[in-house]
Design a protein around this motif. Structure first.
Motif, PDB file in Angstrom:
ATOM      1  N   SER A 166     -31.467  26.240 -28.612  1.00 49.89           N
ATOM      2  CA  SER A 166     -31.026  25.107 -27.796  1.00 49.89           C
ATOM      3  C   SER A 166     -31.738  23.860 -28.276  1.00 49.89           C
ATOM      4  O   SER A 166     -32.920  23.905 -28.625  1.00 49.89           O
ATOM      5  CB  SER A 166     -31.313  25.345 -26.316  1.00 49.89           C
ATOM      6  OG  SER A 166     -32.707  25.473 -26.093  1.00 49.89           O
ATOM      7  N   ASP A 177     -22.601  26.292 -27.669  1.00 48.56           N
ATOM      8  CA  ASP A 177     -22.365  25.026 -26.965  1.00 48.56           C
ATOM      9  C   ASP A 177     -22.596  23.909 -27.978  1.00 48.56           C
ATOM     10  O   ASP A 177     -23.666  23.848 -28.589  1.00 48.56           O
ATOM     11  CB  ASP A 177     -23.331  24.836 -25.794  1.00 48.56           C
ATOM     12  CG  ASP A 177     -23.069  25.803 -24.657  1.00 48.56           C
ATOM     13  OD1 ASP A 177     -21.966  26.361 -24.610  1.00 48.56           O
ATOM     14  OD2 ASP A 177     -23.979  26.012 -23.835  1.00 48.56           O
ATOM     15  N   ARG A 235     -17.430  25.048 -25.977  1.00 49.36           N
ATOM     16  CA  ARG A 235     -18.272  25.886 -25.144  1.00 49.36           C
ATOM     17  C   ARG A 235     -17.663  27.281 -25.074  1.00 49.36           C
ATOM     18  O   ARG A 235     -16.515  27.444 -24.660  1.00 49.36           O
ATOM     19  CB  ARG A 235     -18.405  25.315 -23.735  1.00 49.36           C
ATOM     20  CG  ARG A 235     -19.396  26.130 -22.892  1.00 49.36           C
ATOM     21  CD  ARG A 235     -19.786  25.428 -21.623  1.00 49.36           C
ATOM     22  NE  ARG A 235     -20.895  26.137 -20.981  1.00 49.36           N
ATOM     23  CZ  ARG A 235     -21.498  25.716 -19.887  1.00 49.36           C
ATOM     24  NH1 ARG A 235     -21.113  24.590 -19.318  1.00 49.36           N
ATOM     25  NH2 ARG A 235     -22.480  26.411 -19.356  1.00 49.36           N
ATOM     26  N   ARG A 264     -13.422  30.627 -24.214  1.00 52.12           N
ATOM     27  CA  ARG A 264     -14.001  29.377 -24.708  1.00 52.12           C
ATOM     28  C   ARG A 264     -13.111  28.209 -24.282  1.00 52.12           C
ATOM     29  O   ARG A 264     -11.947  28.382 -23.917  1.00 52.12           O
ATOM     30  CB  ARG A 264     -14.142  29.393 -26.229  1.00 52.12           C
ATOM     31  CG  ARG A 264     -12.830  29.499 -26.979  1.00 52.12           C
ATOM     32  CD  ARG A 264     -13.019  29.264 -28.475  1.00 52.12           C
ATOM     33  NE  ARG A 264     -11.834  29.653 -29.223  1.00 52.12           N
ATOM     34  CZ  ARG A 264     -11.730  30.773 -29.932  1.00 52.12           C
ATOM     35  NH1 ARG A 264     -12.746  31.613 -29.996  1.00 52.12           N
ATOM     36  NH2 ARG A 264     -10.623  31.047 -30.571  1.00 52.12           N
TER      37      ARG A 264
END
Length: 382
Positions: free
Chosen positions: A64, A97, A143, A154
């Motif tokens: 992330s 993401d 996403r 998605r």
């Protein structure tokens, strides 16, 4: 790239790892990210810097980022990134993401962020319909799963706030220019909402364009909007669009001047060129002048609404104006196929001398004065 996970090239920076996690600080030039299941070409950037955190356990490896700052040909590009790599079997598999922002860029750069997994026909329409212009703000969002064949797991979204952009929504219909509005792509649905645009010399407002896949996977297009401007533009749109063919070329030599306000609703099947368009048009004339050719009939100061619908053809029942200097009322209708003739019924009071001059018949000079007249103009296709 490895097993569908994104790859990078040109990366430089600092890595810190310990059992269970760590982070990467990137400060790179000529950096690219490769998303093999999303884009056919890597996303290239001249500059890329930010921090990506890494964590793992027995079930997954997760990445992330904070706000990553990048720049490319499209300008400054802020990025948020996340990746989940499962170490045990899951329904979604590899998940990502990705959020990318654009600002003060050119409309042509949108192509970089449109994934190849979108419907091919839809991508073709996006490529050919939206012309050059300015992106004031834009964004891309992915996403969900990176696996193929799991579209329900998605979402893919893009938006662009555009200015001074061309929109050629279908080759059979006149293109729009100076479009100011928003383009939104939501998986297989596309919406274009324009606050203002230009069509020939007319102004377009409240424009909505919707593109979607129907249950048969055909690409459908719907257009609705209001047009204000010279009446000649309205005649040009008719003659340069399928409306001219549907009318059998009746209006090819007609001349129209004055002002015109039009409400347009249009539906097309982009996957079937032989499918007839569904059209609803209401055109309001304001002191318009019409010259009907052949026939050499001149109607002046026309007020009222002329309608067209795919089911009923052309119609009007409240037209008024001047016919050879005298007040007139008129109605318009269209005969059903295969005749499809346009029928105009005119009621007025005329000077007989004007009738004589129009017909070029000297013998009509035997009568003088004026008389009530009912005239019908029937213009057959061809």
């Amino acid at each position: 790239a490895w097993h569908g996970a994104p790859g990078v090239s040109g990366a430089s920076g600092y890595v810190a790892l310990e059992p269970g996690g760590g982070f990467v600080v990137l400060d790179s030039r000529q950096f690219s990210m490769d998303f093999p299941t999303v884009y056919e070409q890597p996303l290239n950037y001249q500059d890329f810097h930010g921090t990506i955190n890494i964590g793992w356990d027995d079930e997954a490896v997760k990445l992330s980022s904070g706000l990553v700052q990048a720049s490319g040909d499209e300008g400054a590009v802020p990025v948020l990134f996340g990746l989940s790599i499962p170490l045990v079997k899951t329904l979604a598999g590899l998940e990502m993401d990705l959020l990318v922002g654009l600002k003060d860029s050119r409309a042509g750069h949108r192509i970089k962020y449109i994934p190849f997994i979108l419907n091919e026909g839809l991508r073709g329409w996006l490529d050919s319909s939206i012309g050059q212009g300015e992106i004031k703000e834009g964004g891309f969002l992915w996403r969900g799963s990176l696996q193929s064949g799991v579209e329900a797991l998605r979402t893919v979204q893009l938006f662009f706030n555009i200015e001074n952009t061309g929109l050629d929504f279908h080759p059979d219909w006149p293109a729009l220019s100076e479009v100011d509005g928003t383009v939104l792509i939501d998986d297989s649905n596309v919406s274009v909402w324009a606050y203002s645009a230009s069509l020939l010399a007319s102004r377009v407002s409240d424009l909505g364009v919707e593109v979607w896949l129907d249950s048969a996977q055909d690409i459908r297009l719907a257009v609705a909007g209001s047009i204000e401007g010279p009446a000649a533009d309205g005649m040009a749109v008719v003659n340069r669009s399928p409306l001219g063919q549907l009318a059998g070329g009746v209006f090819a030599d007609w001349r129209l001047a004055g002002q015109l306000g039009t409400e347009l609703n249009l539906q097309l099947n982009l996957s079937d060129a032989g499918s007839a368009p569904q059209v609803e048009v209401a055109a309001r004339f304001v002191e318009a002048d019409l010259d009907i050719m052949p026939g050499n009939l001149s109607l002046r100061e026309i007020d009222g609404v002329l309608n067209y619908s795919s089911g009923d053809g052309f119609s009007a029942d409240d037209l008024s104006g001047q016919f050879w200097g005298r007040p007139l009322t008129a109605t318009v209708g269209q005969q059903p196929a295969p005749a499809s003739a346009i029928v105009i019924d005119i009621t007025s009071t005329l000077e007989l001398d004007a009738v004589r001059k129009w017909l070029d018949q000297d013998w009509l000079a035997l009568a003088q004065g004026k008389t009530a007249v009912s005239a019908q103009v029937v213009v057959a296709p061809g």
